[in-house]
Design an enzyme around this catalytic site. Sequence first.
Site, PDB file in Angstrom:
ATOM      1  N   ASP A  44       0.839  -1.201   0.000  1.00 53.72           N
ATOM      2  CA  ASP A  44       0.000   0.000   0.000  1.00 53.72           C
ATOM      3  C   ASP A  44       0.876   1.255   0.000  1.00 53.72           C
ATOM      4  O   ASP A  44       0.372   2.376  -0.113  1.00 53.72           O
ATOM      5  CB  ASP A  44      -1.006  -0.009   1.159  1.00 53.72           C
ATOM      6  CG  ASP A  44      -0.349   0.016   2.525  1.00 53.72           C
ATOM      7  OD1 ASP A  44       0.892  -0.068   2.613  1.00 53.72           O
ATOM      8  OD2 ASP A  44      -1.100   0.119   3.533  1.00 53.72           O
ATOM      9  N   SER A  45       2.201   1.058   0.068  1.00 61.04           N
ATOM     10  CA  SER A  45       3.117   2.191  -0.135  1.00 61.04           C
ATOM     11  C   SER A  45       2.918   2.782  -1.535  1.00 61.04           C
ATOM     12  O   SER A  45       3.412   3.881  -1.817  1.00 61.04           O
ATOM     13  CB  SER A  45       4.578   1.757   0.058  1.00 61.04           C
ATOM     14  OG  SER A  45       4.862   0.592  -0.685  1.00 61.04           O
ATOM     15  N   ASP A  83      -0.921  -6.351  -0.364  1.00 62.15           N
ATOM     16  CA  ASP A  83      -1.056  -5.646   0.911  1.00 62.15           C
ATOM     17  C   ASP A  83      -2.502  -5.202   1.086  1.00 62.15           C
ATOM     18  O   ASP A  83      -3.026  -4.446   0.249  1.00 62.15           O
ATOM     19  CB  ASP A  83      -0.137  -4.409   0.835  1.00 62.15           C
ATOM     20  CG  ASP A  83       0.417  -4.003   2.176  1.00 62.15           C
ATOM     21  OD1 ASP A  83       0.141  -4.692   3.175  1.00 62.15           O
ATOM     22  OD2 ASP A  83       1.149  -3.006   2.210  1.00 62.15           O
ATOM     23  N   LYS A 112      -0.850  -9.459   3.059  1.00 63.71           N
ATOM     24  CA  LYS A 112      -0.199  -8.880   4.234  1.00 63.71           C
ATOM     25  C   LYS A 112      -1.180  -7.932   4.900  1.00 63.71           C
ATOM     26  O   LYS A 112      -1.931  -7.244   4.208  1.00 63.71           O
ATOM     27  CB  LYS A 112       1.074  -8.115   3.842  1.00 63.71           C
ATOM     28  CG  LYS A 112       1.776  -7.473   5.041  1.00 63.71           C
ATOM     29  CD  LYS A 112       3.152  -6.939   4.695  1.00 63.71           C
ATOM     30  CE  LYS A 112       3.148  -5.539   4.132  1.00 63.71           C
ATOM     31  NZ  LYS A 112       2.559  -4.526   5.013  1.00 63.71           N
ATOM     32  N   GLU A 181       8.762  -3.368  11.141  1.00 60.19           N
ATOM     33  CA  GLU A 181       9.087  -2.057  10.545  1.00 60.19           C
ATOM     34  C   GLU A 181       9.480  -1.040  11.617  1.00 60.19           C
ATOM     35  O   GLU A 181       8.781  -0.853  12.620  1.00 60.19           O
ATOM     36  CB  GLU A 181       7.888  -1.526   9.728  1.00 60.19           C
ATOM     37  CG  GLU A 181       8.189  -0.156   9.110  1.00 60.19           C
ATOM     38  CD  GLU A 181       7.320   0.203   7.914  1.00 60.19           C
ATOM     39  OE1 GLU A 181       6.442  -0.598   7.518  1.00 60.19           O
ATOM     40  OE2 GLU A 181       7.535   1.305   7.362  1.00 60.19           O
TER      41      GLU A 181
HETATM   42  O1  KIV Z   1       3.570  -1.146   1.711  1.00 63.87           O
HETATM   43  C1  KIV Z   1       4.770  -1.363   1.884  1.00 63.87           C
HETATM   44  O2  KIV Z   1       5.607  -1.000   1.062  1.00 63.87           O
HETATM   45  C2  KIV Z   1       5.177  -2.059   3.103  1.00 63.87           C
HETATM   46  C3  KIV Z   1       6.635  -2.274   3.474  1.00 63.87           C
HETATM   47  C4  KIV Z   1       6.790  -3.288   4.524  1.00 63.87           C
HETATM   48  C5  KIV Z   1       7.598  -2.581   2.436  1.00 63.87           C
HETATM   49  O3  KIV Z   1       4.347  -2.468   3.832  1.00 63.87           O
END
Ligand code: KIV
Length: 257
Positions: A44-45, A83, A112, A181
């Site tokens: 989700d980054s 994610d 995730k 993180e």
């Molecule tokens: O969304 C993301 O990029 C993350 C990091 C752990 C890489 O959750």
Amino acid sequence: MKKWNVASVRAAKGVQKLGCLTAYDACFARLADESGVPIILVGDSMGMTMLGYDTTLPVKMEEVLSATAAVARVVKNAMVVADLPFGSYQCGDDIAMKNAVDCIKAGADAVKLEGGARVANLIKRMTDAGIPVLAHVGMTPQSVNEYGGFKKQGKTAAAAHQILVDAEKVEASGAFAVTLECIPSELATEITEKLSVPTIGIGAGANCDAQWLVMHDLLGLNESAPSFVKRYANLADEVRRAFSAYVEEVATGKFPL
Ligand code: KIV
């Protein structure tokens, strides 16, 4: 080469350190896959790297699904992890299950989600349903408003203990790996030693079983990056050079010939 899966990622603990990356489109996912990246996270980054937001909070489920499908279409060997964005698993476990199922149908090998004890039951439900879950504890960016910024977590003894408990809870619930993180390196080391599943660190020191980097940070495509990032290229300058050369050549009649 065999495609990475839950079993091979787990088996890598203590044997092989894994350099894992984010990717959000077919072009870069193909390059990452061809370069031997074992786990590609459709993170989700993307909200910050691709969509121009200041946080990950506005990212929508449809955006993650569309990017996951693009990545999964071209990746041959990496494990693809989708994610779950903010809001997709906070409004009830049935909705969360539906969203996780949609990620798998879009081509993800796993999902995730962020959180420790509070998402432990949900992780159990997903893994019981055959959906592999990669957990994420420590600084969880979807809680940015609770923190008042993207701040390192686990700095007091009590906060560090809670992160350890969270990591143990998500492992006990069936997570096949745990993202750590922005926590102190000593805490990440302790968690890595205590868990039997791999830890994947980002801003959590060198002793995790694996590392994440956000692809745009590694390639030097972002204007600024967190201090723990290592830039392996400076593509922003290279892209600007190419774009302005093209603009100049069109203006001066050098292109097309
Ligand atoms: O969304 C993301 O990029 C993350 C990091 C752990 C890489 O959750």
